[in-house]
Design a protein around this motif. Structure first.
Motif, PDB file in Angstrom:
ATOM      1  N   ARG A   1       0.835  -1.205   0.000  1.00 27.41           N
ATOM      2  CA  ARG A   1       0.000   0.000   0.000  1.00 27.41           C
ATOM      3  C   ARG A   1       0.875   1.264   0.000  1.00 27.41           C
ATOM      4  NH1 ARG A   1      -3.349  -3.098   3.649  1.00 27.41           N
ATOM      5  NH2 ARG A   1      -2.412  -2.090   5.470  1.00 27.41           N
ATOM      6  N   LEU A   2       1.963   1.218   0.764  1.00 26.60           N
ATOM      7  CA  LEU A   2       2.878   2.359   0.845  1.00 26.60           C
ATOM      8  C   LEU A   2       3.464   2.673  -0.525  1.00 26.60           C
ATOM      9  CD1 LEU A   2       4.168   4.353   2.827  1.00 26.60           C
ATOM     10  CD2 LEU A   2       5.943   2.661   3.286  1.00 26.60           C
TER      11      LEU A   2
ATOM     12  N   HIS B   1       0.819   4.201  -2.906  1.00 37.04           N
ATOM     13  CA  HIS B   1       0.544   5.621  -2.650  1.00 37.04           C
ATOM     14  C   HIS B   1       1.699   6.493  -3.153  1.00 37.04           C
ATOM     15  CE1 HIS B   1      -2.923   4.353  -0.577  1.00 37.04           C
ATOM     16  NE2 HIS B   1      -2.384   4.112   0.611  1.00 37.04           N
TER      17      HIS B   1
ATOM     18  N   SER C   1       1.475   6.903  -6.828  1.00 39.25           N
ATOM     19  CA  SER C   1       0.357   7.784  -7.157  1.00 39.25           C
ATOM     20  C   SER C   1       0.641   9.236  -6.796  1.00 39.25           C
ATOM     21  CB  SER C   1      -0.905   7.329  -6.408  1.00 39.25           C
ATOM     22  OG  SER C   1      -1.203   5.994  -6.721  1.00 39.25           O
TER      23      SER C   1
ATOM     24  N   GLU D   1       0.618  10.467  -3.743  1.00 37.32           N
ATOM     25  CA  GLU D   1      -0.338  10.860  -2.707  1.00 37.32           C
ATOM     26  C   GLU D   1       0.373  10.986  -1.356  1.00 37.32           C
ATOM     27  OE1 GLU D   1      -4.360   8.706  -4.173  1.00 37.32           O
ATOM     28  OE2 GLU D   1      -2.631   7.390  -3.952  1.00 37.32           O
ATOM     29  N   SER D   2       0.924  12.142  -1.081  1.00 40.74           N
ATOM     30  CA  SER D   2       1.714  12.365   0.140  1.00 40.74           C
ATOM     31  C   SER D   2       0.921  12.099   1.407  1.00 40.74           C
ATOM     32  CB  SER D   2       2.244  13.802   0.170  1.00 40.74           C
ATOM     33  OG  SER D   2       3.139  14.029  -0.884  1.00 40.74           O
TER      34      SER D   2
ATOM     35  N   LYS E   1      -1.623  10.117   1.918  1.00 35.35           N
ATOM     36  CA  LYS E   1      -1.855   8.691   2.137  1.00 35.35           C
ATOM     37  C   LYS E   1      -0.570   7.970   2.519  1.00 35.35           C
ATOM     38  CE  LYS E   1      -6.067   8.111  -0.572  1.00 35.35           C
ATOM     39  NZ  LYS E   1      -6.742   7.375  -1.665  1.00 35.35           N
ATOM     40  N   VAL E   2       0.559   8.439   1.977  1.00 32.21           N
ATOM     41  CA  VAL E   2       1.860   7.886   2.377  1.00 32.21           C
ATOM     42  C   VAL E   2       2.064   8.095   3.874  1.00 32.21           C
ATOM     43  CG1 VAL E   2       4.368   8.158   2.189  1.00 32.21           C
ATOM     44  CG2 VAL E   2       2.968   8.080   0.115  1.00 32.21           C
TER      45      VAL E   2
ATOM     46  N   GLU F   1      -0.223   8.599   6.136  1.00 30.47           N
ATOM     47  CA  GLU F   1      -1.195   7.776   6.873  1.00 30.47           C
ATOM     48  C   GLU F   1      -0.709   6.336   6.985  1.00 30.47           C
ATOM     49  OE1 GLU F   1      -4.970   8.012   4.952  1.00 30.47           O
ATOM     50  OE2 GLU F   1      -5.177  10.184   5.238  1.00 30.47           O
ATOM     51  N   GLN F   2      -0.133   5.829   5.895  1.00 31.40           N
ATOM     52  CA  GLN F   2       0.350   4.452   5.908  1.00 31.40           C
ATOM     53  C   GLN F   2       1.528   4.284   6.872  1.00 31.40           C
ATOM     54  OE1 GLN F   2      -1.269   1.921   4.208  1.00 31.40           O
ATOM     55  NE2 GLN F   2       0.002   0.719   5.577  1.00 31.40           N
TER      56      GLN F   2
ATOM     57  N   GLU G   1      -7.202   8.858 -10.849  1.00 26.87           N
ATOM     58  CA  GLU G   1      -8.096   9.444  -9.851  1.00 26.87           C
ATOM     59  C   GLU G   1      -9.560   9.210 -10.219  1.00 26.87           C
ATOM     60  OE1 GLU G   1      -6.839  13.477  -9.802  1.00 26.87           O
ATOM     61  OE2 GLU G   1      -5.173  13.131  -8.406  1.00 26.87           O
TER      62      GLU G   1
ATOM     63  N   ASP H   1     -10.362   5.671  -9.323  1.00 25.05           N
ATOM     64  CA  ASP H   1     -10.481   5.553  -7.861  1.00 25.05           C
ATOM     65  C   ASP H   1     -11.832   6.054  -7.359  1.00 25.05           C
ATOM     66  OD1 ASP H   1      -7.949   4.522  -7.741  1.00 25.05           O
ATOM     67  OD2 ASP H   1      -6.970   6.396  -7.183  1.00 25.05           O
TER      68      ASP H   1
END
Length: 529
Positions: free
Chosen positions: A321-322, A325, A328, A330-331, A333-334, A336-337, A432, A435
């Motif tokens: 998942r990391l 993200h 993608s 997606e800072s 979400k990174v 958050e992971q 996006e 998603d």
């Protein structure tokens, strides 16, 4: 094709039977013919038929006697007798012997064809039932074995032995050992799910040939796609006789002949069905330690028990998942992971050494992302940058988490500022859109391309180049990842989940899910219960 044999003492009639109908057009092929009963038995031995079309009145051996002998040797053959009015009652009695049908002379080619098509349908139904039965048994076997490696498995020995026996698996002594096998760098080598499944199947085949024990050897796939090798030994002596180097030989053969490497984690021997989980977890911990012990080998828990004590199993999905993200861009979400990762470390109370190992693994993931994207690590950070030295200077888990998030943020921001071409913008916009609209059953490449005002062929090209996967495969990935989350949450029925992730046809959803995950939605649901 269904194999037919024609038997008649008159060559002209045999020729008529062969040529009056274009048999190939209807799924038949004539593989044997006989001029009498004795000759027919010889031909059947060379070319066993599915259907035998026999004249009832022949010299040496009549059709009834021939039918008896054929059914005795080939129980599944369908016999059709060709008879005249004078032998009509005789033919009817033959039905009791197992003769499938009879045709009364004179007959039209339409009557002959209809009789043969009816029998073909019977054969196909029987074959389908056999295939379904085999498939159902394989599903039940996979489901039971996945339950047996689950932490929550509480089946009694009596129930487990009975269920195994129903699946054709003979229980041994209850002495178990589990090995878990991963293809190294699987996701980097192959993008297509079908390719990954193919190579796992190849490894499983070689594994079955290599491992020799007194007892039983069961192979299956766990919920996370690893190959699981479950050994049950006949007795204590069989445990000592087993050569663990067989797993090392497997690594060598795969590398030599298939040109990739595998790593094997081998748990220790445990007694009792409820302790299979313990050996399975030991195998996973061993496998996890390929990070600091190296891959392309078998790592035995028993040999490194003291070093592994206190280590938990760090879920590989967190890294997946990391990385997703990061790709993608997606800072948030990174971050958050990474928060989830450090929460896991705290909750599991992992040892200092194991925490350090996890952090090194996650740092390597970040650096791999940078180099795979074509950037120089020193350009992203600074000249002489040494993350592992920096890690050693940190004095608390809180400092480590903060530093790690900054490390990842720099990588994502650098990639974003240096790669935001028009093509990348379009590829990101398409991603996006997927998603946000994966639940739409009408979602297609054309619809996505129309949304961002580009040609669908161009979208396919830039999307593949940017994300290393096709648009269709990514739609499937998003839908089925979401389906896995919904199933795990356990708040919806499978039929509802199918619609929630964009599948109107529950059957097709089940088929797609099995191809992607390796098991059906209901099987996956059972592994999570």
């Amino acid at each position: 094709m269904i194999n037919m044999m024609i038997v008649d003492d008159e060559s002209i009639f045999r020729e008529y039977l062969k040529t009056t109908i274009d048999w190939g057009q209807y799924g038949f092929q004539i593989t044997a013919e006989g001029k009498n009963g004795v000759h027919a038995l010889e031909q059947a031995e060379l070319h066993p038929p599915d259907i035998a079309l026999l004249d009832i009145n022949m010299p040496f051996m009549d059709g009834i006697e021939l039918a008896e002998k054929l059914l005795e040797r080939y129980p599944h053959v369908r016999i059709v007798l060709i008879t005249g009015h004078s032998e009509f009652e005789y033919a009817r009695k033959a039905i009791r012997l197992g003769v499938k049908d009879y045709i009364l002379k004179p007959f039209t080619k339409e009557e002959l064809l209809l009789t043969m098509l009816k029998i073909r349908q019977d054969i196909e139904i029987e074959q389908q039932e056999k295939t379904t039965a085999i498939s159902q048994q394989a599903i039940m076997k996979e489901r039971l074995l996945n339950r047996m490696i689950s932490k929550d498995y509480n089946g009694t020995q009596e129930d487990t032995v009975r269920q195994l026996d129903e699946l054709g698996i003979r229980a041994q002594s209850g002495l178990f050992q589990v090995a878990c096998i991963e293809i190294d760098h699987l996701d980097q080598k192959w993008n297509e799910v079908s390719e990954k499944l193919l190579w796992k199947f190849a490894v499983t085949n070689v594994l079955g040939e290599i491992i020799q024990i007194r007892g039983s050897h069961l192979m299956f796939t766990d919920a996370d796609g690893r190959i699981v090798s479950l050994l049950e030994f006949e007795d204590e002596a069989a445990v000592h006789e087993f050569d663990k180097d067989d797993y090392g030989m497997l690594c060598q053969l795969i590398k030599k002949h298939l040109k990739f490497t595998i790593t094997i984690g081998l748990g220790s021997v445990h007694n009792g069905y409820n302790h299979i989980y313990s050996s399975y977890m030991e195998a996973l911990v061993s496998l996890q330690n390929k990070f600091n012990m190296g891959n392309d080998r078998c790592i035995e828990y028993e040999r490194y028990r003291d070093e592994f004590s206190g280590l938990g199993f760090y879920p590989a999905e967190m890294n997946e998942r990391l990385l997703g993200h990061m790709r993608s861009g997606e800072s948030a979400k990174v971050a958050e992971q990474l928060t989830e990762m450090f929460r896991y470390i705290r909750e599991q109370r992992t040892s200092v050494d194991h925490t350090y190992m996890i952090c090194m693994n996650v740092i390597s993931l970040c650096l791999s992302f940078v180099t795979e994207a074509g950037y120089d690590v020193e350009d992203v950070y600074s000249e002489g940058f040494s993350p592992f030295s920096e890690l050693k200077k940190l004095e608390s888990i809180h400092e480590t988490e903060k530093w790690m998030k900054h490390l990842y943020k720099q990588a994502v921001e650098y990639a974003g500022s240096h790669r935001m071409t028009k093509a990348r913008k379009n590829a990101l916009a398409a991603k996006e859109y997927i998603d946000g609209h994966y639940a739409d059953p009408e979602l297609s490449v054309e619809r996505i391309a129309g949304h961002i005002y580009i040609n669908s062929s161009y979208l396919r090209s830039i999307f593949k180049k940017e994300w290393q996967t096709t648009v269709s495969d990514y739609i499937t990935h998003v839908r089925l990842q979401k389906a896995k989350e919904l199933i795990t949450a356990g708040r919806s029925r499978l039929s509802d989940i199918s619609e929630q992730v964009g599948y109107n046809d529950a059957g097709y959803f089940s088929k797609a899910f099995k191809k992607y995950v390796g098991m059906t939605p209901s099987e996956y649901e059972n592994t999570r219960n």
